[in-house]
Design an enzyme around this catalytic site. Structure first.
Site, PDB file in Angstrom:
ATOM      1  N   THR A  12       0.821  -1.216   0.000  1.00 36.25           N
ATOM      2  CA  THR A  12       0.000   0.000   0.000  1.00 36.25           C
ATOM      3  C   THR A  12       0.850   1.258   0.000  1.00 36.25           C
ATOM      4  O   THR A  12       0.477   2.277  -0.585  1.00 36.25           O
ATOM      5  CB  THR A  12      -0.932  -0.003   1.229  1.00 36.25           C
ATOM      6  OG1 THR A  12      -1.761  -1.168   1.185  1.00 36.25           O
ATOM      7  CG2 THR A  12      -1.813   1.241   1.262  1.00 36.25           C
ATOM      8  N   SER A  54       1.553  -7.427  -0.838  1.00 38.50           N
ATOM      9  CA  SER A  54       2.382  -8.319  -0.018  1.00 38.50           C
ATOM     10  C   SER A  54       1.928  -9.782  -0.017  1.00 38.50           C
ATOM     11  O   SER A  54       2.762 -10.652   0.276  1.00 38.50           O
ATOM     12  CB  SER A  54       2.505  -7.790   1.409  1.00 38.50           C
ATOM     13  OG  SER A  54       1.263  -7.763   2.071  1.00 38.50           O
ATOM     14  N   THR A  86       1.548  -4.469   4.293  1.00 37.04           N
ATOM     15  CA  THR A  86       1.306  -4.826   5.695  1.00 37.04           C
ATOM     16  C   THR A  86       0.709  -6.214   5.878  1.00 37.04           C
ATOM     17  O   THR A  86       0.821  -6.791   6.953  1.00 37.04           O
ATOM     18  CB  THR A  86       0.366  -3.803   6.357  1.00 37.04           C
ATOM     19  OG1 THR A  86      -0.895  -3.803   5.674  1.00 37.04           O
ATOM     20  CG2 THR A  86       0.972  -2.410   6.322  1.00 37.04           C
ATOM     21  N   ASP A  87       0.066  -6.774   4.837  1.00 33.01           N
ATOM     22  CA  ASP A  87      -0.635  -8.044   5.016  1.00 33.01           C
ATOM     23  C   ASP A  87       0.288  -9.153   5.503  1.00 33.01           C
ATOM     24  O   ASP A  87      -0.098  -9.973   6.339  1.00 33.01           O
ATOM     25  CB  ASP A  87      -1.299  -8.484   3.709  1.00 33.01           C
ATOM     26  CG  ASP A  87      -2.508  -7.641   3.344  1.00 33.01           C
ATOM     27  OD1 ASP A  87      -2.906  -6.798   4.164  1.00 33.01           O
ATOM     28  OD2 ASP A  87      -3.056  -7.835   2.246  1.00 33.01           O
TER      29      ASP A  87
END
Length: 328
Positions: A12, A54, A86-87
């Protein structure tokens, strides 16, 4: 002047959204604004490894990160920052930490809001990650995750919100430090890190799925699997690492056939036990059948550790010893 190498994997933080604030997608131009040449009198150089969401980060990408990060330190960089979605950031941090063999910080960061969103958090997170990468107090702490001015250890960090910009926390000790203007302020002194693993991070990891335990889940998916389908298995059990009684023979059969099985817990806090309960499907029952308990590791981190151990040819005893280092 201190210098930092910024390696980008996408996520992101390197995405833009449409005029309605939706449809965020990778944007090759986002890096220009997020990787200025100087941050707080620190020279920053940028290299793109890839630009993907990710969930699509693969071991070969992280292998490239390690190679570039080591080269940067050898060439005089004070530290290294990796921008990441971030995932799966917590997984990449954990996997990199198994192999990071430098005293200099290797810092992962990202963003919850795309680069062109109002209140985008990427620039502040990059700034804080750079500050951490050159901070004297961060040296020797291994791989770190920096988000919303908090510094997290790779073994403990986990994503706890799919929406908030304060998306990460650490179990069980909380963030290890807060980011200051000229250093990071340690909140506690962590235990000594285990020695880094020799060699390169594998470009491909073994086939180790995660199955979820729960009401009525007897792990019947394991019935009739052809030999060699699984290289290992992680079960996200309930409570302190428990499964249904009818699932136990299936896990025991895998262990007897030479397939390592690790049971973690789906509960965010508290980890697994090795002694509290003794009934069919409890931790003591599973351990007696050769199943390994994950301790403080989440199912996703337990999977990565088991995969790495399998690539080294580790036998059952070595696998138990490795996970014992994370036991409560």
């Amino acid at each position: 002047m201190n210098s930092v190498s910024l390696l980008s994997l996408g996520g992101t933080i390197f995405m833009s959204q449409d005029a309605a604030g939706l449809g965020a997608a990778p944007d090759g131009t986002a890096g220009a604004s997020l990787a200025p040449s100087v941050i707080d009198s620190v020279a920053v150089t940028h290299r793109e490894i890839t630009n993907v969401g990710s969930p699509s980060v693969r071991p070969e990408h992280l292998r490239d990160v390690l190679r570039n990060a080591r080269e940067a330190i050898e060439q005089g960089a004070t530290g290294v920052v990796v921008s990441h979605g971030t995932d799966t950031l917590e997984e990449s941090a954990f996997l990199l930490n198994l192999y990071w063999d430098r005293d200099a910080p290797l810092v992962l960061t990202g963003a919850m809001r795309p680069s062109n969103a109002p209140g985008a958090d990427g620039p502040a997170n990059i700034r804080d990650a750079v500050r951490t990468a050159v901070a004297p107090s961060a040296r020797g702490l291994g791989v770190l995750a920096v988000f919303d001015a908090s510094v997290h250890l790779a073994d403990q960090v986990t994503k706890t919100s799919s929406r908030s910009i304060d998306a990460f926390s650490s179990e069980p000790s909380g963030p290890v430090a807060l980011v200051g203007e000229h250093d990071v302020r340690l909140l506690y002194r962590p235990l000594e890190r285990p020695a880094a693993r020799d060699g390169q991070l594998p470009a491909k990891l073994p086939n180790v799925p995660i199955l979820m335990g729960g009401v009525g889940e007897d792990l019947t998916l394991l019935d009739g699997l052809p030999a060699g389908t699984l290289d290992g298995l992680v079960v996200a059990g309930v409570g302190m690492g428990h499964v249904a009684a009818d699932a136990v023979p299936r896990l025991a059969a895998l262990v007897e056939a030479g397939t390592p099985v690790v049971v973690a817990t789906r509960i965010p806090s508290g980890g697994t036990s090795d002694r509290h309960y003794d009934y069919p499907g409890s931790e003591k029952d599973l351990i007696s059948r050769g199943v390994v308990m994950a301790g403080a590791l989440s199912p996703q981190k337990a999977r990565l550790l088991l995969q790495v151990l399998i690539t080294t040819g580790a036998i059952a005893k070595r696998i138990r010893e490795a996970f014992a280092g994370y036991a409560y």
